[in-house]
Scaffold this motif. Structure first.
Motif, PDB file in Angstrom:
ATOM      1  N   GLU A 583       1.065  -0.958  -0.039  1.00  0.00           N
ATOM      2  CA  GLU A 583       0.089  -0.001   0.030  1.00  0.00           C
ATOM      3  C   GLU A 583       0.704   1.180   0.210  1.00  0.00           C
ATOM      4  N   VAL A 584       1.735   1.426   0.719  1.00  0.00           N
ATOM      5  CA  VAL A 584       2.991   2.504   0.746  1.00  0.00           C
ATOM      6  C   VAL A 584       3.470   2.634  -0.599  1.00  0.00           C
ATOM      7  N   ARG A 585       3.796   1.591  -1.010  1.00  0.00           N
ATOM      8  CA  ARG A 585       4.260   1.580  -2.579  1.00  0.00           C
ATOM      9  C   ARG A 585       3.494   2.296  -3.429  1.00  0.00           C
ATOM     10  N   TYR A 587       1.026   4.041  -2.660  1.00  0.00           N
ATOM     11  CA  TYR A 587       0.730   5.559  -2.424  1.00  0.00           C
ATOM     12  C   TYR A 587       1.862   6.294  -3.012  1.00  0.00           C
ATOM     13  N   ALA A 588       3.014   5.813  -2.698  1.00  0.00           N
ATOM     14  CA  ALA A 588       4.267   6.388  -3.223  1.00  0.00           C
ATOM     15  C   ALA A 588       4.100   6.688  -4.820  1.00  0.00           C
TER      16      ALA A 588
ATOM     17  N   ILE B 328       5.944   8.899   4.993  1.00  0.00           N
ATOM     18  CA  ILE B 328       5.689   7.544   4.671  1.00  0.00           C
ATOM     19  C   ILE B 328       6.272   7.296   3.398  1.00  0.00           C
ATOM     20  N   HIS B 329       6.123   8.202   2.129  1.00  0.00           N
ATOM     21  CA  HIS B 329       6.499   7.725   1.016  1.00  0.00           C
ATOM     22  C   HIS B 329       8.165   7.713   0.893  1.00  0.00           C
ATOM     23  N   THR B 331       9.834   5.705   2.353  1.00  0.00           N
ATOM     24  CA  THR B 331       9.908   4.426   2.603  1.00  0.00           C
ATOM     25  C   THR B 331       9.850   3.609   1.348  1.00  0.00           C
ATOM     26  N   ALA B 332       9.505   4.186   0.417  1.00  0.00           N
ATOM     27  CA  ALA B 332       9.145   3.614  -0.964  1.00  0.00           C
ATOM     28  C   ALA B 332      10.069   2.764  -1.464  1.00  0.00           C
ATOM     29  N   ILE B 338       8.715  -0.412   5.824  1.00  0.00           N
ATOM     30  CA  ILE B 338       8.383  -0.349   7.319  1.00  0.00           C
ATOM     31  C   ILE B 338       8.209  -1.521   8.448  1.00  0.00           C
ATOM     32  N   ILE B 351      -2.406   6.795   5.315  1.00  0.00           N
ATOM     33  CA  ILE B 351      -2.683   6.405   3.908  1.00  0.00           C
ATOM     34  C   ILE B 351      -4.247   6.446   3.476  1.00  0.00           C
TER      35      ILE B 351
END
Lengths: 624, 624
Positions: A583-585, A587-588, B328-329, B331-332, B338, B351
């Protein structure tokens, strides 16, 4: 169950290959120059190849009979050089196995087992010097040097890794602390390091079975494991298994510290079956020959023992030639006096005769023997501290300075030399040891025992010392002598040996990562990626001990299904932090840094509002 | 056998005192201020007293009933201050134990077991602030501060040791790396450290059973152990035994990381029976209350959970308020994204709502709760690296800088605060973490997890991380969160917990020795002396784990006679280096340094002669 029992209970050698691993070779400039590596096949189709110390024992395609010994790796290279000759060698004596007449029957049987292991010894032709250092100083790049270069480089998947992410490469770049490790190790670089004495390649011409390796600060940090014969009568399988077990888990060198009976024959068993360099402390056997009475030691007996062991193929000798008569009284006010076995034997001799150590007075005679077989010096630290309270005292450093003098003498004879170090040293005193050693010993490789950083961890000294070992390895120490959990308490058993080796592989690798050895990071990155992608099998197989990692995991999640599960029992499915990353990826992907910044400002304002309103917006803490 | 089984198999708590040890107390300025120490009686009549975290469980004279909880240590001190009031407290809900209606019967039984553990909660009177920091800043030295001072000093045998040998004291003196540890810790010193935020005393007014301790760089390095409820229904003895086992081996703090069912009631069991500060990560319980769906978390639910736990007596909360939406991004592109559980939960929430973290926007509201109960902040590092490749990246440091901002906000409210740190960090990048933390967090205590120095040791990460823990502890970290051998693989069992704690006691003590904590060396010196004098029992009993040391020794030399034998099975009688020392001492008594020098010169000349003659004096190496 003690060491003897545990090893005795083994009927055969440990020969299973590591999981998902196959032995392969990097072939050099000649077909008979084949450097072994272990290729680990990952479940995602990738392959990671690892530095491999285990020799042919993990190669399922090789038949091994301990009564015949290993196949020859470098015999042809030695003969080709044309500067050695084979000769009858000294006459084997009953006393070589520490026995008097009446026990000859028992020894006869042991020696019969070793009959096919006997080799006609070689030595330098008259006036010749056959050390790797001698060749190096004459500009000759030997096959041994090329072998070492290929071995240190490995297959280089790491390069792709590094180039893949410049920011990361810059950020995690190590701090070499004075080391100068090139991105690619060339045979010429190895030659130059050996020539200037900054590295050694322990490789006795009578140990052609050895797979050449280098000990030096500009190479991977190596580790040594100690083994010794058993108290009771041993079997050849039992003694060889100790060696096989040690190199399986990563010992780069093994020292045979056997004492008591049948040590000559045990050494035949070990050397003939060893793909790693073997070191000894010859004074132990010499002492046996004089019935354990230190005062009765003589140069003649010691010298004869050196030749006996050189002819068998021992690659390096620990010689405590720096423990001089005038230094002994410096230990009088120590917390723990003299704690080195060899050191205490020589101190006893010096005091009894009130004479200077014969190891010191005959040092050049010893050099003449070393260069005739290419045996390397491991100059012993007989006055190393046995407690933090004694660390870095005058006794220790007076001896270290003397080892520096002796290094110059050894180098005058082109004899390869490394220097042994402590011992027990608190963290804040470790750097001083490295500095003093570099200063007085002219960058000759440092080979330390630990050091132990505290004294209150009996039963756990492999950990107390791994801390010091990692730090001094980073600072420039070339080889770390392992410490087992049984240190100070008793004879290590099979599991203790493994525990000690794994702890030291951790320390050595931590040092390589910190030094920025270009070949070090790839394994960590491959394992981290496997961990992040929930490739459990790969995570286990890339670890230092796949068996234990798998067993630990399976204790709580035994089902095969969980080998691909996106969680483990530590956090469980609901709390697995890695599950969120997709999800973070995403999002980024949608929002770049600018967007992030915009969000940041927006939220900053928002949080200000919240704060302004804050107090009233929610139920006050006091409920009445 | 997994953790659950092993603990479940216990019928009673581990309560045996340590061998040759008795519990005694250092009495302070008031009769009810009694600081526990463990006195170890040595076989030579001496006594060494040790810092003791084990609470009344190792005191044979104290009767303990886990259903009633421990006796109160500081209740009177809290009441005397007159700034708190008792009140009804929030209404207990079934959801506090994570259950829906149908399971109430089961929970009812568990809660019945905890009936006698219920206390009427206290909180600050309206407008009052009851934190130790608030008192400290007003110049008040609380009994808690005096307790800490006496506890850090211990009985001070070390002073005699130090004065006994000036040369040694000078030589082994630590390198404080910026710490300023006085020779004697006074209550006023403790007050000053707490006032400036450089140390905290985690002590919720609703946890009067706690034996006060300090976390700060100018005190002994502390360690934390994590425990959690069992997957299956637990018994109160089983959960309390995890705590008792952890503090027995030296855990200074324990975090209850329970998830799933009956966590409220389990917490009652743990807090009421704990003599050490208890920490939690409240977001775990809050997540259970919303059925594990991070997006459904709200400030109201989280806030209610903080109050619930503060009323029970939790001493510090890990709160990931520094993990902000805009970070947060970052960490992509990480190798391992994370890896913090709390961090991933909050990242998921941010997010999903595309909003700033409510922990950040409501930080001052949280401070209002903390100061009403004196709960300390442990500001979580939700973006800590999960691999060496991600160490010290922008995501990690952006969060760290935010934790620095939040520290200032917390201090504005006089709320005690410590900062959590990584994680996975190679040795050469560790110092930078300490430097950044000191710079941005104004010397607020650093509380790190490891760090792990390499990634390839699954099954041995307690060792890979003890190396980093020792180094960062020396650099100034105040508390080290342990890592067990099961890290990355599964739920630690009873033995894993012990292995992790011992590894971390080693790291913490190595750091104290290196920092030069004046109370640290005495135990090492006492053990080294015992070792040198062959007082085996004393050597075992002064160690971190007497049982294991004795068992290892007895494996090979079980006879009681060998407990005084002048050798062990490692070297055997003939090779025991320590046996020679008496002779060395006598020798030194006769001859001083001058004599030694004279001997030196004499021998030097002699050795020259030998060398001159050398070649001829002995059989040449070539025998034909």
């Amino acid at each position: 169950m003690n060491a003897t029992d545990k090893f005795a209970s083994l009927l055969t050698l440990t020969r299973e290959p590591f999981p998902a691993s196959t032995k392969s070779a990097i072939v050099g400039s000649r077909p008979d120059l084949r450097v072994p590596v272990r290729d680990v096949a990952l479940t995602n189709g990738e392959c990671v190849s690892l530095y491999d110390t285990s020799g042919p024992y993990t190669d399922a395609t090789v038949a091994i009979d301990v009564r015949l010994g290993l196949l020859d790796v470098r015999g042809a290279w030695i003969v080709e050089r044309g500067d050695t000759e084979s000769y009858a060698g000294r006459q084997l004596a009953a006393l070589d196995d520490g026995v008097k007449g009446e026990e000859n029957a028992r020894i006869a049987q042991l020696r019969a087992d070793a009959a096919a292991l006997q080799r006609t010894p070689r030595r330098a032709k008259s006036g010749a010097n056959v050390t790797q250092m001698h060749y190096a100083r004459r500009g000759i790049v030997t096959p041994e040097m090329e072998y070492v270069a290929l071995r240190e480089n490995g297959k280089r998947e790491w390069m792709a890794e590094y180039l893949a992410n410049e920011e990361r490469a810059r950020r995690v770049m190590g701090n070499p602390m004075g080391a100068r490790i090139p991105q690619i190790i060339t045979p010429e670089f190895v030659r130059d390091e050996v020539a200037r004495g900054r590295a050694i390649i322990p490789a006795n011409i009578n140990h052609p079975e050895v797979e050449p390796m280098a000990i030096g600060r500009n190479f991977k940090v190596k580790i040594n494991a100690n083994i010794g014969n058993s108290a009771v009568t041993s079997s050849i399988e039992e003694e060889v298994e100790k060696l096989v077990w040690a190199i399986r888990w990563g010992a780069d060198n093994v020292m045979d510290l056997s004492t008591g009976k049948n040590i000559h024959t045990t050494r035949d068993w070990i050397v003939r079956n060893s793909p790693v360099p073997i070191g000894t402390v010859p004074i132990y056997q010499a002492l046996e020959k004089v019935g354990g009475v230190a005062e009765d030691l003589t140069w003649a007996i010691y010298r004869d023992t050196l030749i006996e062991q050189a002819e068998q193929g021992v690659d390096y000798f620990t010689i405590h030639a720096g423990l001089r008569l005038p230094f002994i009284h410096l230990t009088a006010n120590r917390m723990t006096g003299i704690v080195s076995r060899g050191g205490s034997i020589m101190a006893k001799w010096c005091i009894a005769h009130h004479r200077e150590s014969f190891l010191y007075t005959h040092f050049e005679d010893i050099c003449d023997i070393m260069k005739a077989y290419d045996v390397s010096f491991s100059l012993g630290d007989g006055l190393r501290p046995g407690s933090g309270a004694d660390a870095n005292d005058e006794a220790q450093f007076a001896e270290l300075r003397t080892l520096g003098e002796l290094t110059q003498v050894a180098w005058k004879h082109d004899v390869q030399t490394m220097i042994e170090g402590p011992g027990h040293v608190p963290m804040h005193m470790i750097q001083a040891n490295m500095d003093e050693q570099l200063k007085h010993c002219h960058e000759a490789p440092f080979y330390t025992l630990g050091p132990l950083t505290i004294d209150i961890a009996p039963g756990y000294d492999h950990i107390a010392s791994a801390i010091g070992a990692a730090m001094i390895g980073w600072a420039g120490t070339a080889m770390l002598c392992y410490v087992t959990p049984k240190e100070h308490l008793g004879l290590p058993d099979r599991d203790d040996v493994k525990q000690g080796i794994i702890a030291y592989k951790i320390a050595a690798h931590a040092a390589d990562i910190a030094k920025g050895h270009p070949g070090a990071r790839s394994r960590d990155d491959a394992l981290s990626k496997a961990r992040f992608e929930f490739r459990w099998q790969d995570q286990f197989n890339l670890g230092l001990d796949p068996d234990t990692a798998r067993d630990f995991h399976d204790e709580t999640l035994p089902k095969d299904a969980s080998k691909t599960a996106h969680f483990c029992s530590m956090c469980g499915p609901k709390f697995c932090s890695m599950k969120i990353t997709q999800e973070v990826r995403e999002y980024a992907a949608q929002r770049g840094l600018d967007e992030g910044a915009a969000v940041f400002d927006g939220m900053h304002a928002k949080s200000a509002e919240f704060k302004a309103a804050g107090g009233e917006m929610y139920i006050p803490i006091r409920t009445e």
